[in-house]
Design a protein around this motif. Structure first.
Motif, PDB file in Angstrom:
ATOM      1  N   PHE A 194      19.691 -38.811  -3.575  1.00  0.00           N
ATOM      2  CA  PHE A 194      20.973 -38.342  -3.035  1.00  0.00           C
ATOM      3  C   PHE A 194      22.100 -38.560  -4.043  1.00  0.00           C
ATOM      4  O   PHE A 194      22.986 -37.706  -4.200  1.00  0.00           O
ATOM      5  CB  PHE A 194      21.304 -39.069  -1.731  1.00  0.00           C
ATOM      6  CG  PHE A 194      20.514 -38.593  -0.539  1.00  0.00           C
ATOM      7  CD1 PHE A 194      20.353 -37.239  -0.295  1.00  0.00           C
ATOM      8  CD2 PHE A 194      19.932 -39.499   0.329  1.00  0.00           C
ATOM      9  CE1 PHE A 194      19.626 -36.795   0.806  1.00  0.00           C
ATOM     10  CE2 PHE A 194      19.207 -39.076   1.435  1.00  0.00           C
ATOM     11  CZ  PHE A 194      19.050 -37.714   1.671  1.00  0.00           C
ATOM     12  N   LEU A 235      24.470 -41.846   3.113  1.00  0.00           N
ATOM     13  CA  LEU A 235      23.241 -41.187   2.658  1.00  0.00           C
ATOM     14  C   LEU A 235      22.118 -42.208   2.459  1.00  0.00           C
ATOM     15  O   LEU A 235      20.954 -41.946   2.780  1.00  0.00           O
ATOM     16  CB  LEU A 235      23.505 -40.432   1.353  1.00  0.00           C
ATOM     17  CG  LEU A 235      24.439 -39.217   1.453  1.00  0.00           C
ATOM     18  CD1 LEU A 235      24.791 -38.695   0.069  1.00  0.00           C
ATOM     19  CD2 LEU A 235      23.790 -38.107   2.285  1.00  0.00           C
ATOM     20  N   SER A 236      22.489 -43.383   1.950  1.00  0.00           N
ATOM     21  CA  SER A 236      21.503 -44.441   1.751  1.00  0.00           C
ATOM     22  C   SER A 236      20.930 -44.915   3.087  1.00  0.00           C
ATOM     23  O   SER A 236      19.738 -45.250   3.181  1.00  0.00           O
ATOM     24  CB  SER A 236      22.142 -45.615   1.007  1.00  0.00           C
ATOM     25  OG  SER A 236      21.210 -46.650   0.775  1.00  0.00           O
ATOM     26  N   SER A 237      21.761 -44.939   4.122  1.00  0.00           N
ATOM     27  CA  SER A 237      21.290 -45.367   5.442  1.00  0.00           C
ATOM     28  C   SER A 237      20.246 -44.394   5.997  1.00  0.00           C
ATOM     29  O   SER A 237      19.374 -44.789   6.777  1.00  0.00           O
ATOM     30  CB  SER A 237      22.463 -45.518   6.417  1.00  0.00           C
ATOM     31  OG  SER A 237      23.071 -44.265   6.682  1.00  0.00           O
ATOM     32  N   ILE A 238      20.326 -43.127   5.582  1.00  0.00           N
ATOM     33  CA  ILE A 238      19.289 -42.160   5.957  1.00  0.00           C
ATOM     34  C   ILE A 238      17.940 -42.603   5.377  1.00  0.00           C
ATOM     35  O   ILE A 238      16.891 -42.463   6.017  1.00  0.00           O
ATOM     36  CB  ILE A 238      19.656 -40.748   5.457  1.00  0.00           C
ATOM     37  CG1 ILE A 238      20.910 -40.240   6.176  1.00  0.00           C
ATOM     38  CG2 ILE A 238      18.495 -39.765   5.661  1.00  0.00           C
ATOM     39  CD1 ILE A 238      21.437 -38.917   5.640  1.00  0.00           C
ATOM     40  N   SER A 265      22.849 -49.020  -1.758  1.00  0.00           N
ATOM     41  CA  SER A 265      21.527 -49.457  -1.300  1.00  0.00           C
ATOM     42  C   SER A 265      21.541 -50.940  -0.974  1.00  0.00           C
ATOM     43  O   SER A 265      21.001 -51.378   0.050  1.00  0.00           O
ATOM     44  CB  SER A 265      20.474 -49.149  -2.368  1.00  0.00           C
ATOM     45  OG  SER A 265      19.190 -49.569  -1.954  1.00  0.00           O
ATOM     46  N   LEU A 304      30.339 -42.172   1.159  1.00  0.00           N
ATOM     47  CA  LEU A 304      29.377 -41.077   1.215  1.00  0.00           C
ATOM     48  C   LEU A 304      27.982 -41.541   0.842  1.00  0.00           C
ATOM     49  O   LEU A 304      27.011 -41.289   1.575  1.00  0.00           O
ATOM     50  CB  LEU A 304      29.822 -39.942   0.286  1.00  0.00           C
ATOM     51  CG  LEU A 304      28.835 -38.768   0.133  1.00  0.00           C
ATOM     52  CD1 LEU A 304      28.576 -38.111   1.481  1.00  0.00           C
ATOM     53  CD2 LEU A 304      29.352 -37.765  -0.890  1.00  0.00           C
ATOM     54  N   ILE A 305      27.853 -42.233  -0.280  1.00  0.00           N
ATOM     55  CA  ILE A 305      26.523 -42.652  -0.713  1.00  0.00           C
ATOM     56  C   ILE A 305      25.968 -43.737   0.198  1.00  0.00           C
ATOM     57  O   ILE A 305      24.746 -43.840   0.398  1.00  0.00           O
ATOM     58  CB  ILE A 305      26.535 -43.108  -2.198  1.00  0.00           C
ATOM     59  CG1 ILE A 305      25.110 -43.321  -2.713  1.00  0.00           C
ATOM     60  CG2 ILE A 305      27.363 -44.356  -2.388  1.00  0.00           C
ATOM     61  CD1 ILE A 305      24.228 -42.098  -2.676  1.00  0.00           C
ATOM     62  N   PHE A 326      24.593 -35.651  -5.569  1.00  0.00           N
ATOM     63  CA  PHE A 326      26.041 -35.682  -5.357  1.00  0.00           C
ATOM     64  C   PHE A 326      26.802 -36.258  -6.557  1.00  0.00           C
ATOM     65  O   PHE A 326      27.969 -36.599  -6.445  1.00  0.00           O
ATOM     66  CB  PHE A 326      26.364 -36.479  -4.086  1.00  0.00           C
ATOM     67  CG  PHE A 326      26.009 -35.756  -2.819  1.00  0.00           C
ATOM     68  CD1 PHE A 326      26.928 -34.932  -2.190  1.00  0.00           C
ATOM     69  CD2 PHE A 326      24.746 -35.886  -2.259  1.00  0.00           C
ATOM     70  CE1 PHE A 326      26.601 -34.256  -1.024  1.00  0.00           C
ATOM     71  CE2 PHE A 326      24.401 -35.220  -1.086  1.00  0.00           C
ATOM     72  CZ  PHE A 326      25.336 -34.397  -0.474  1.00  0.00           C
ATOM     73  N   LEU A 368      15.430 -42.660  -1.977  1.00  0.00           N
ATOM     74  CA  LEU A 368      16.299 -41.605  -1.456  1.00  0.00           C
ATOM     75  C   LEU A 368      17.742 -41.804  -1.901  1.00  0.00           C
ATOM     76  O   LEU A 368      18.470 -40.826  -2.118  1.00  0.00           O
ATOM     77  CB  LEU A 368      16.209 -41.554   0.073  1.00  0.00           C
ATOM     78  CG  LEU A 368      14.915 -40.982   0.652  1.00  0.00           C
ATOM     79  CD1 LEU A 368      14.989 -40.898   2.174  1.00  0.00           C
ATOM     80  CD2 LEU A 368      14.610 -39.594   0.077  1.00  0.00           C
ATOM     81  N   SER A 369      18.171 -43.060  -2.030  1.00  0.00           N
ATOM     82  CA  SER A 369      19.532 -43.321  -2.524  1.00  0.00           C
ATOM     83  C   SER A 369      19.710 -42.767  -3.926  1.00  0.00           C
ATOM     84  O   SER A 369      20.741 -42.144  -4.245  1.00  0.00           O
ATOM     85  CB  SER A 369      19.824 -44.832  -2.513  1.00  0.00           C
ATOM     86  OG  SER A 369      19.799 -45.356  -1.202  1.00  0.00           O
ATOM     87  N   ASN A 413      14.333 -46.412   0.975  1.00  0.00           N
ATOM     88  CA  ASN A 413      15.802 -46.454   0.935  1.00  0.00           C
ATOM     89  C   ASN A 413      16.305 -46.296  -0.502  1.00  0.00           C
ATOM     90  O   ASN A 413      17.184 -45.467  -0.781  1.00  0.00           O
ATOM     91  CB  ASN A 413      16.306 -47.770   1.522  1.00  0.00           C
ATOM     92  CG  ASN A 413      17.796 -47.991   1.293  1.00  0.00           C
ATOM     93  OD1 ASN A 413      18.220 -48.357   0.202  1.00  0.00           O
ATOM     94  ND2 ASN A 413      18.593 -47.765   2.326  1.00  0.00           N
TER      95      ASN A 413
END
Length: 407
Positions: free
Chosen positions: A340, A101-104, A355, A97-98, A344, A336-337, A333
């Motif tokens: 996020f 989200l990190s790739s976002i 990351s 999951l993380i 979560f 935001l990691s 990156n």
């Protein structure tokens, strides 16, 4: 390549420098409290950067390639021999999951970096695709995308230097974050606390207490190294076989690319094969003392080699703006990691590894986990990080095509 004191073909001297500095890094980490806080991995990396930037050793050599092709694959099974398989699936699902989200964060960072610098860097549409793919799956994707776009060689060379320097800086930052009190107060750190719990009350450093002396026989060493080599060889042959018969690339279907990325990747096959062996022969592996120590020593050799290509002089001479471009992507990156991860309720260790796996690939993330003593996360991040090989190139291609219409 500039002239250096030690030549690229002087293999024995370069091997000696790498191994000696890795040994010195471990010694310093276990001897001095300041070095224990900095970590041997950072000492290994920064020392290697100094050696290459002061012209003592070259930035490229077949010796460094051998570390990537032999030392790193060998270290992975050695560090997995004592993994608790029951925790693997739980940790893998959270890391997945993380990681996504990190790739976002990588995508957002690439978009922002492109619009910030598109009027200042040539071929930035292609470079955005290359960096976007690479910072979701690591250096493997960098090579694939560079070949795909046929970007001019001098541009790729400058991008490689910027990427290497950015990676070295990122490792230093990631290593330091868990020691920051401001961060520790805001995120759970179960794996850090487990390592700290093993520290005794005497004058030993954290690293020395964690790696306390244990009984290791010649048979332990022989079986550990021999078994690791066996697993590496078998996994390599399996991966080569499937990679050769399953179509991949731009012309192949999504399913074939996915299948090739899963069973045609040596590291994922190696991790899977090691887990199977652990499940089938648990008593054999639990009785192997010393595998953790050998694997960790090999990883320190790896960290020395990571620091060598980070030529500060070369990036200043070639394309300093490319370093700014890479920095923007990495900074967003990581930011935001962390955001996020907080939302979560992820642990700090999971966030940093996700990351790292995005930017540097699963192998470097596993090395990071090993260097910090987070042994239960080594296997999961290798599994989850391999997903970046598969999705990174698709995302990078999309970004390059989109940005190409805006140049």
């Amino acid at each position: 390549m500039k002239e250096t004191l030690i030549q690229a073909d002087d293999s024995i001297t370069l091997w000696g420098i790498i191994i000696i500095w890795a040994s010195v890094s471990i010694f310093l980490e276990q001897r001095y409290s300041w070095a224990s806080k900095v970590t041997g991995a950072i000492i290994a990396l920064v020392g290697a950067m100094a050696l290459s930037n002061f012209g003592i050793i070259p930035t490229e050599s077949p010796v460094y390639d051998a570390v990537w092709s032999v030392i790193v694959p060998l270290a992975i099974p050695l560090l997995l021999f004592h993994v608790n398989l029951k925790k693997i699936w739980k940790e893998s699902s959270r890391l997945l999951l993380i990681f996504l989200l990190s790739s976002i964060g990588t995508v957002a960072g690439t978009i922002i970096a492109f619009f910030t610098l598109r009027n200042h860097i040539p071929f930035l549409d292609q470079l955005s695709g290359i960096f976007g793919a690479s910072y979701i799956g690591g250096g493997v994707n960098f090579a694939v995308m560079a070949a795909k776009f046929e970007t001019p060689g001098e541009i790729i060379s400058a991008a490689v230097v910027a990427d290497n320097l950015m990676m070295a800086l990122l490792f230093i930052i990631l290593m330091m974050i868990p020691a920051l009190h401001f961060i520790r107060k805001r995120y759970p750190t179960p794996h850090v606390e487990e390592v700290e719990k093993n520290q005794s009350d005497d004058d030993k450093t954290l690293a020395e207490s964690f790696w306390k002396r244990k009984e290791v026989s010649l048979k332990d060493m022989a079986l550990s190294i021999g078994t690791a080599f066996f697993l590496v060889i078998v996994s390599l042959k399996i991966a080569e076989f499937f990679a050769g018969i399953i179509p991949s690339g731009e012309e192949a279907s999504f399913f074939n690319n996915l299948l090739n990325g899963i069973i045609g990747d040596q590291y994922l096959v190696l991790t899977t094969l090691t887990f199977v062996a652990l499940a089938v022969f648990p008593n054999y592996f639990s009785g192997l003392n010393g595998s953790q120590e050998i694997g960790t020593y090999l990883i320190h050799i790896f960290f020395v080699v990571i620091g060598i290509p980070a030529s500060i002089t070369l990036i200043v001479q070639t394309a300093p703006l490319l370093l700014v471009f890479a920095f923007i992507i990495v900074a967003i990156n990581l930011t935001l990691s962390l955001i996020f991860g907080k939302l979560f309720r992820m642990s700090l260790e999971e966030i940093l590894l996700a990351s790292n796996a995005n930017i540097g690939g699963p192998t470097t993330a596993a090395a990071f986990a090993i260097a910090k003593g987070w042994r239960q996360l080594v296997g999961p991040i290798l599994i989850v990080g391999t997903l970046g090989y598969i999705i990174g190139n698709y995302i990078g291609t999309f970004l390059a095509v989109w940005f190409g219409t805006l140049m």
